[in-house]
Design a protein around this motif. Structure first.
Motif, mmCIF file in Angstrom:
data_model
loop_
_atom_site.group_PDB
_atom_site.id
_atom_site.type_symbol
_atom_site.label_atom_id
_atom_site.label_comp_id
_atom_site.label_asym_id
_atom_site.label_seq_id
_atom_site.Cartn_x
_atom_site.Cartn_y
_atom_site.Cartn_z
ATOM 1 N N GLU A 310 0.818 -1.216 -0.048
ATOM 2 C CA GLU A 310 -0.121 0.040 -0.158
ATOM 3 C C GLU A 310 0.969 1.153 -0.096
ATOM 4 O OE1 GLU A 310 -2.788 2.295 2.965
ATOM 5 O OE2 GLU A 310 -2.865 0.239 2.953
ATOM 6 N N VAL A 311 0.758 1.999 -0.821
ATOM 7 C CA VAL A 311 1.399 3.328 -1.206
ATOM 8 C C VAL A 311 0.360 4.339 -1.472
ATOM 9 C CG1 VAL A 311 3.108 4.584 -2.448
ATOM 10 C CG2 VAL A 311 3.752 2.302 -1.843
ATOM 11 N N ASP A 312 0.276 5.222 -0.579
ATOM 12 C CA ASP A 312 -0.878 6.511 -0.963
ATOM 13 C C ASP A 312 -2.500 6.175 -1.148
ATOM 14 O OD1 ASP A 312 0.933 8.486 -0.821
ATOM 15 O OD2 ASP A 312 1.261 8.452 -2.966
ATOM 16 N N GLU A 314 -3.195 3.149 -2.097
ATOM 17 C CA GLU A 314 -3.324 2.242 -3.172
ATOM 18 C C GLU A 314 -2.575 0.843 -3.281
ATOM 19 O OE1 GLU A 314 -4.403 3.832 -7.190
ATOM 20 O OE2 GLU A 314 -3.646 5.576 -6.149
ATOM 21 N N LEU A 315 -2.803 -0.192 -3.717
ATOM 22 C CA LEU A 315 -1.692 -1.183 -3.830
ATOM 23 C C LEU A 315 -1.019 -0.956 -5.180
ATOM 24 C CD1 LEU A 315 -4.034 -4.407 -3.122
ATOM 25 C CD2 LEU A 315 -2.275 -3.241 -1.623
ATOM 26 N N LYS A 316 0.228 -0.941 -4.854
ATOM 27 C CA LYS A 316 1.144 -0.733 -6.040
ATOM 28 C C LYS A 316 2.618 -1.760 -5.763
ATOM 29 C CE LYS A 316 -0.169 4.009 -6.569
ATOM 30 N NZ LYS A 316 0.378 5.499 -6.770
ATOM 31 N N ASP A 317 3.379 -1.748 -6.900
ATOM 32 C CA ASP A 317 4.646 -2.164 -6.866
ATOM 33 C C ASP A 317 5.701 -1.109 -6.653
ATOM 34 O OD1 ASP A 317 3.564 -4.545 -7.319
ATOM 35 O OD2 ASP A 317 4.047 -4.748 -9.388
ATOM 36 N N VAL A 318 6.654 -1.240 -5.882
ATOM 37 C CA VAL A 318 7.985 -0.471 -5.871
ATOM 38 C C VAL A 318 9.119 -1.145 -6.194
ATOM 39 C CG1 VAL A 318 9.224 0.783 -4.061
ATOM 40 C CG2 VAL A 318 6.599 0.717 -4.120
ATOM 41 N N PHE A 347 11.458 -7.956 -13.837
ATOM 42 C CA PHE A 347 11.851 -8.859 -12.829
ATOM 43 C C PHE A 347 12.774 -8.296 -11.826
ATOM 44 C CE2 PHE A 347 11.811 -10.894 -17.149
ATOM 45 C CZ PHE A 347 10.434 -11.573 -16.993
ATOM 46 N N GLY A 348 12.679 -8.883 -10.575
ATOM 47 C CA GLY A 348 13.638 -8.136 -9.506
ATOM 48 C C GLY A 348 14.568 -9.533 -9.235
ATOM 49 N N HIS A 349 16.112 -9.101 -9.331
ATOM 50 C CA HIS A 349 16.773 -10.017 -8.564
ATOM 51 C C HIS A 349 16.539 -10.572 -7.253
ATOM 52 C CE1 HIS A 349 19.606 -9.359 -12.061
ATOM 53 N NE2 HIS A 349 19.725 -8.042 -12.015
ATOM 54 N N ARG A 350 15.725 -9.866 -6.465
ATOM 55 C CA ARG A 350 15.224 -9.908 -5.344
ATOM 56 C C ARG A 350 13.651 -9.627 -5.365
ATOM 57 N NH1 ARG A 350 16.300 -7.158 0.461
ATOM 58 N NH2 ARG A 350 14.727 -8.641 1.853
ATOM 59 N N GLU A 351 12.638 -10.374 -5.207
ATOM 60 C CA GLU A 351 11.259 -10.086 -5.278
ATOM 61 C C GLU A 351 10.652 -10.196 -3.790
ATOM 62 O OE1 GLU A 351 8.748 -10.250 -8.226
ATOM 63 O OE2 GLU A 351 10.251 -9.998 -9.981
ATOM 64 N N VAL A 352 9.970 -9.314 -3.267
ATOM 65 C CA VAL A 352 9.448 -9.413 -1.855
ATOM 66 C C VAL A 352 7.778 -9.128 -2.058
ATOM 67 C CG1 VAL A 352 9.424 -8.452 0.141
ATOM 68 C CG2 VAL A 352 11.408 -8.297 -0.840
ATOM 69 N N ASP A 353 7.074 -9.901 -1.544
ATOM 70 C CA ASP A 353 5.600 -10.026 -1.518
ATOM 71 C C ASP A 353 5.342 -9.119 -0.362
ATOM 72 O OD1 ASP A 353 2.999 -10.115 -1.785
ATOM 73 O OD2 ASP A 353 2.744 -12.214 -1.509
ATOM 74 N N GLY A 354 4.636 -8.130 -0.535
ATOM 75 C CA GLY A 354 4.439 -7.166 0.542
ATOM 76 C C GLY A 354 3.235 -7.419 1.407
ATOM 77 N N GLY A 355 2.313 -8.424 0.639
ATOM 78 C CA GLY A 355 1.298 -9.142 1.461
ATOM 79 C C GLY A 355 0.150 -7.671 1.688
ATOM 80 N N ARG A 356 0.035 -6.859 0.803
ATOM 81 C CA ARG A 356 -0.993 -5.615 1.054
ATOM 82 C C ARG A 356 -0.658 -4.856 2.176
ATOM 83 N NH1 ARG A 356 -5.477 -7.054 -2.083
ATOM 84 N NH2 ARG A 356 -6.692 -5.587 -1.235
ATOM 85 N N ARG A 357 0.681 -5.034 2.894
ATOM 86 C CA ARG A 357 0.784 -4.051 3.862
ATOM 87 C C ARG A 357 1.435 -2.698 3.468
ATOM 88 N NH1 ARG A 357 5.092 -7.925 6.788
ATOM 89 N NH2 ARG A 357 5.712 -8.292 4.689
ATOM 90 N N LYS A 358 1.042 -1.904 4.484
ATOM 91 C CA LYS A 358 1.532 -0.316 3.980
ATOM 92 C C LYS A 358 2.914 -0.377 4.245
ATOM 93 C CE LYS A 358 0.919 4.542 5.448
ATOM 94 N NZ LYS A 358 0.044 5.502 6.276
ATOM 95 N N LEU A 359 3.463 0.390 2.721
ATOM 96 C CA LEU A 359 4.876 0.553 2.940
ATOM 97 C C LEU A 359 5.212 1.971 3.482
ATOM 98 C CD1 LEU A 359 7.505 -0.166 -0.144
ATOM 99 C CD2 LEU A 359 7.364 1.997 0.919
ATOM 100 N N ARG A 360 6.121 2.185 4.160
ATOM 101 C CA ARG A 360 6.617 3.445 4.863
ATOM 102 C C ARG A 360 7.954 3.643 5.135
ATOM 103 N NH1 ARG A 360 7.290 4.009 10.222
ATOM 104 N NH2 ARG A 360 7.031 2.079 11.281
ATOM 105 N N LEU A 361 8.523 4.696 4.904
ATOM 106 C CA LEU A 361 9.747 5.036 5.245
ATOM 107 C C LEU A 361 10.215 5.561 6.600
ATOM 108 C CD1 LEU A 361 10.816 6.734 1.954
ATOM 109 C CD2 LEU A 361 10.703 4.221 2.375
#
Length: 388
Positions: A310-312, A314-318, A347-361
């Protein structure tokens, strides 16, 4: 493997024995080359062939006594050191195992001229360009820089039968359109705008096809080929234009190998395959059509892709791409957000499933593109994105 004589030399235990452990990592400078010189000065002819803009020495190794002359150079771009490590491993193999039939044949058939670091000023600062901010690989017509003139002078003096132009490439490249990194890539540069294929160019194509055949079992679908658009200012295009078969080597990414210690092994094997073919094949161009079976490189990779976050609201990829920074004589891989989108089709050399969680810095910093991310959180859980 096409060349059965190489089979024993492609084993990991044998490579571990001849690998030159005195140089490792991504940051190599002229001090490292001088350390190599001390180890090899009793075994090979080493000559200072010129000086850089900032008066650092440029060295050349000469070994072998055969009629076929091969000129190879590495670190034309100062921040591309993997092929330099592989070249040093090759020199060490000739030193440690000279009685081996493969090495004996190469030294009997060929005279090798190897420049391990053409751009020592760029190497010192870990930059692509030289001290005058010129890309040496775009200066082979103007010859405005001392390092470019050094290379062209050696080409003129030696009159090589083959040229090997040794580089690194970024982690973004895939071998074709599959989720496979281009661990090794090759190119036989064009000799003219029409991309003509004459007998000289067929030789370099055939050699690359032979390398791909020798390494395909070790790097399945991880060998790529570059587009051959003509640029006469480049070293490879210049020498191909002068009817010298020229091969461009590009060291790429291998899984979890950002220091490129695994890749150096595969570059070493590619160099060995190439030189053995030059020494043993009467017609290196006979299989040139196989060159076109190697998939063309595409820019389909990011270092990290975090999906389904979740970013803003919405569900997104980063996607995150590492930026290489020289810090305290070591290369740091700085994570930078490259893209935020609903569906990143890379493709990502490393791929992470965020599981619909909120991404924050960290703190209240907004998640936007083109920012350095030292820490990322998925809800409250910290996600490690920094390499090493």
């Amino acid at each position: 493997m096409k060349n059965e004589a190489l089979k024993d030399l492609f084993g990991d235990s044998w490579y571990s024995r001849i690998k030159f452990d005195g140089i490792t990592g991504r940051y190599l400078t002229i001090s490292d080359i001088e350390l190599v010189n001390e180890s090899f000065e009793k075994y090979f002819e080493i000559t200072e062939i010129g000086r850089s803009v900032q008066e650092r020495p440029v060295y050349m190794y000469k070994l072998g006594s055969g009629k076929i002359k091969v000129l190879a150079w590495s670190q034309m771009h100062g921040n591309e050191s993997t092929t330099t490590k592989a070249v040093v491993d090759l020199l060490n193999a000739f030193k440690e195992d000279v009685s081996n039939e493969v090495f004996s044949l190469i030294l009997k058939s060929c005279s090798l001229y190897i420049i391990p670091m053409l751009n020592p000023d760029g190497a010192q600062e870990y930059t692509r360009v030289n001290a005058n901010l010129v890309d040496l690989n775009r200066d082979l017509q103007n010859l405005s820089q001392p390092e470019s003139r050094i290379l062209k002078m050696q080409y003129d003096l030696i009159g090589p039968d083959f040229c090997l132009n040794l580089h690194d490439q970024r982690t973004i490249f895939s071998a074709g359109n599959k989720p496979k990194p281009a661990t090794l890539s090759f190119l036989t540069p064009s000799k003219d705008k029409e991309r003509s294929i004459d007998g000289f160019r067929k030789k370099s194509m055939g050699l690359i096809a032979g390398i791909a055949e020798d390494l395909k079992a070790q790097l399945p679908e991880q060998i790529g080929r570059y587009d051959d658009a003509f640029n006469i200012n480049c070293a490879g295009d210049t020498f191909q234009n002068l009817s010298t078969p020229t091969l461009l080597f590009e060291a790429g990414h291998f899984p979890d190998d950002y220091e490129r210690e695994a890749v150096r092994k595969y570059v070493f094997r590619a160099l060995l395959s190439c030189l053995y073919q030059i020494a043993s094949r009467n017609d290196p161009g006979s299989n040139y059509e196989d060159y076109f079976k190697i998939p063309e490189n595409q820019k389909l990779f990011n270092d990290i892709i975090i999906r389904n976050v979740e970013v803003d609201s919405e569900l997104k990829d980063v996607s995150i791409q590492f930026k290489e920074i020289l810090l305290d004589a070591k290369i740091e891989f700085q994570p930078v957000i490259e893209k935020i989108a609903k569906n990143i089709e890379k493709f990502g050399h490393r791929e992470v499933d965020g599981g619909r969680r909120k991404l924050r810095l960290l703190g209240e910093e907004k998640v936007v593109e083109n920012v350095i991310v030292n820490k990322i959180f998925l809800n409250t859980a910290e996600l490690q994105v920094k390499y090493g």
